[in-house]
Design an enzyme around this catalytic site. Structure first.
Site, PDB file in Angstrom:
ATOM      1  N   ASP A 132       0.785  -1.235   0.000  1.00 40.88           N
ATOM      2  CA  ASP A 132       0.000   0.000   0.000  1.00 40.88           C
ATOM      3  C   ASP A 132       0.816   1.282   0.000  1.00 40.88           C
ATOM      4  O   ASP A 132       0.526   2.199  -0.778  1.00 40.88           O
ATOM      5  CB  ASP A 132      -0.988  -0.014   1.167  1.00 40.88           C
ATOM      6  CG  ASP A 132      -1.961   1.152   1.115  1.00 40.88           C
ATOM      7  OD1 ASP A 132      -2.418   1.479   0.011  1.00 40.88           O
ATOM      8  OD2 ASP A 132      -2.274   1.719   2.163  1.00 40.88           O
ATOM      9  N   CYS A 189     -25.257  -3.583 -12.371  1.00 44.22           N
ATOM     10  CA  CYS A 189     -25.384  -3.110 -10.988  1.00 44.22           C
ATOM     11  C   CYS A 189     -24.677  -1.770 -10.807  1.00 44.22           C
ATOM     12  O   CYS A 189     -23.575  -1.553 -11.313  1.00 44.22           O
ATOM     13  CB  CYS A 189     -24.793  -4.140 -10.028  1.00 44.22           C
ATOM     14  SG  CYS A 189     -24.840  -3.649  -8.284  1.00 44.22           S
ATOM     15  N   CYS A 192     -23.000   0.495  -5.670  1.00 47.91           N
ATOM     16  CA  CYS A 192     -21.913   1.247  -5.037  1.00 47.91           C
ATOM     17  C   CYS A 192     -21.969   2.715  -5.413  1.00 47.91           C
ATOM     18  O   CYS A 192     -21.712   3.594  -4.581  1.00 47.91           O
ATOM     19  CB  CYS A 192     -20.561   0.637  -5.409  1.00 47.91           C
ATOM     20  SG  CYS A 192     -20.186   0.610  -7.179  1.00 47.91           S
ATOM     21  N   CYS A 196     -22.991   6.197  -2.504  1.00 43.97           N
ATOM     22  CA  CYS A 196     -21.994   7.180  -2.057  1.00 43.97           C
ATOM     23  C   CYS A 196     -22.673   8.416  -1.479  1.00 43.97           C
ATOM     24  O   CYS A 196     -23.468   9.074  -2.167  1.00 43.97           O
ATOM     25  CB  CYS A 196     -21.086   7.571  -3.211  1.00 43.97           C
ATOM     26  SG  CYS A 196     -19.834   8.791  -2.735  1.00 43.97           S
ATOM     27  N   CYS A 212     -14.544  12.205  -1.801  1.00 43.78           N
ATOM     28  CA  CYS A 212     -14.645  10.917  -1.103  1.00 43.78           C
ATOM     29  C   CYS A 212     -14.389  11.093   0.393  1.00 43.78           C
ATOM     30  O   CYS A 212     -13.397  11.706   0.799  1.00 43.78           O
ATOM     31  CB  CYS A 212     -13.624   9.951  -1.700  1.00 43.78           C
ATOM     32  SG  CYS A 212     -13.522   8.362  -0.856  1.00 43.78           S
ATOM     33  N   CYS A 239     -14.841   5.466   5.069  1.00 40.44           N
ATOM     34  CA  CYS A 239     -16.243   5.282   4.696  1.00 40.44           C
ATOM     35  C   CYS A 239     -16.362   3.943   3.992  1.00 40.44           C
ATOM     36  O   CYS A 239     -15.582   3.645   3.084  1.00 40.44           O
ATOM     37  CB  CYS A 239     -16.699   6.420   3.776  1.00 40.44           C
ATOM     38  SG  CYS A 239     -18.399   6.268   3.179  1.00 40.44           S
TER      39      CYS A 239
END
Length: 355
Positions: A132, A189, A192, A196, A212, A239
């Protein structure tokens, strides 16, 4: 080196990883072009490190020219309950699932180094590890290695583990046969995108980080525009909305690694209690959590915004001491929270408009 592939998978499983795949580190890919467009549009916000490391991020071999194969591993961190249920408890903090246990950077990195040592010893080739924080685009590599696909929210989705995989990567100079890439199974779909709270997706498969809540609570240091403060609710760190609503989570399972399971002390702690933490208390409370990385002042700002959204005038006393904070962002957050609770006004509008 088919035997090495099988041995590496077996070793990865023994080390606690739930999935392991292989991808070419030499093949051309479009992820670098997508990242360039993301930066050109300014959607990376204040994350200047993305722009400054862009040449190294554009392709795995931009980071290490000797890389021939990428070994991608995933560790399941699935929650034991619906992470969105906490949003209704407005006087308590909602913390992203990934931060409820031990800091995954430390956990994954330690075990990834052991796996890299194994690859070196068996192949005679060099290997480097990435978790990461390095300028390596793990999600496109994970897709290429068959671990999952980048969904419309740009995060990795797994048929087996849904939204809940921590990723680690090993680049090696050993040449190993790649796995077949994962195929996109999002179909029509858009759960998501619709979930938000700040409308952070300009289009499917595109994210504007500036909108975000994960970016705002973790990466952004300044005061927020007021519409985003309204929209954050009680989300004080990260989130999970776009992840949690994914239908593929019906196949997800609770994390088997106990260090990734939620600590009771982080399950909806009272906002007033968090606002009272001094720096020593903050460090003690989050000593093994990734939350410690943002520092006490940024965390206080987030908690104060959440207090302003709580609808509980009793929390004014928790916000008031921060009016005298030497940090102007924290002092501004305290004034905003108190003004909200003094008038009893809570925003009833939808997500902030674009532009």
């Amino acid at each position: 080196m088919k035997d090495l592939r099988a041995l590496t998978r077996a070793r990865a499983t023994k080390l606690g990883f739930d999935v392991c795949g292989f991808a070419s580190a030499e093949a051309p890919w479009i992820a670098g072009e997508r990242l360039q467009a993301f930066v050109d549009q300014g959607r990376h916000g204040d994350m200047e490190w993305i722009e400054t490391t862009l040449p190294r991020r554009a392709h795995p071999r931009g980071l290490w020219d000797d890389a021939r194969t990428a070994i991608l591993v995933g560790m399941n961190y699935g929650p034991d309950r619906d992470p969105l249920a906490r949003l209704a408890e407005r006087d308590r903090a909602c913390i992203s699932v990934y931060a409820l246990g031990d800091d995954y950077h430390d956990l994954v990195k330690g075990r990834l180094k052991m796996l890299a040592d194994f690859v070196r010893s068996r192949s005679g080739q060099d290997a480097k590890t990435f978790v990461d924080t390095a300028p390596l685009m793990e999600k496109p590599l994970a897709e290429a290695a068959g671990l999952g696909w980048q969904g419309k929210h740009t995060n990795l989705v797994s048929r087996e583990f849904g939204s809940w995989l921590f990723l680690g990567a090993i680049l090696t100079s050993a040449v190993l046969e790649p796995d077949a890439p994962a195929e996109d199974a999002c179909g029509t779909c858009r759960a998501c995108l619709d979930a938000c709270p700040t409308d952070a997706f300009p289009a499917p498969y595109q994210l504007d980080a500036r909108r975000c809540l994960s970016y705002l609570t973790i990466e952004f240091a300044g005061p927020w525009p007021e519409p985003f403060r309204d929209a954050m609710g009680n989300r004080v760190y990260g989130c999970d909305d776009c992840l949690a609503v994914c239908p593929w989570n019906k196949f997800a399972a609770e994390a088997r690694e106990h260090r990734l399971q939620a600590r009771d002390a982080l399950r909806g702690p009272p906002l007033g209690e968090l606002a009272a933490l001094d720096e020593a208390g903050f460090r003690a409370r989050f000593s093994r959590s990734s939350i410690k990385r943002i520092g006490v002042e940024r965390f206080r700002r987030n908690v104060l915004y959440a207090i302003g959204n709580s609808g509980d005038p009793d929390l004014i006393d928790a916000a008031r001491p921060h009016l005298e904070s030497p940090d102007p962002v924290v002092a501004d957050a305290a004034r905003w929270a108190i003004a909200r609770l003094d008038t009893g006004r809570l925003s009833t509008g939808g997500p902030p408009s674009r532009g």
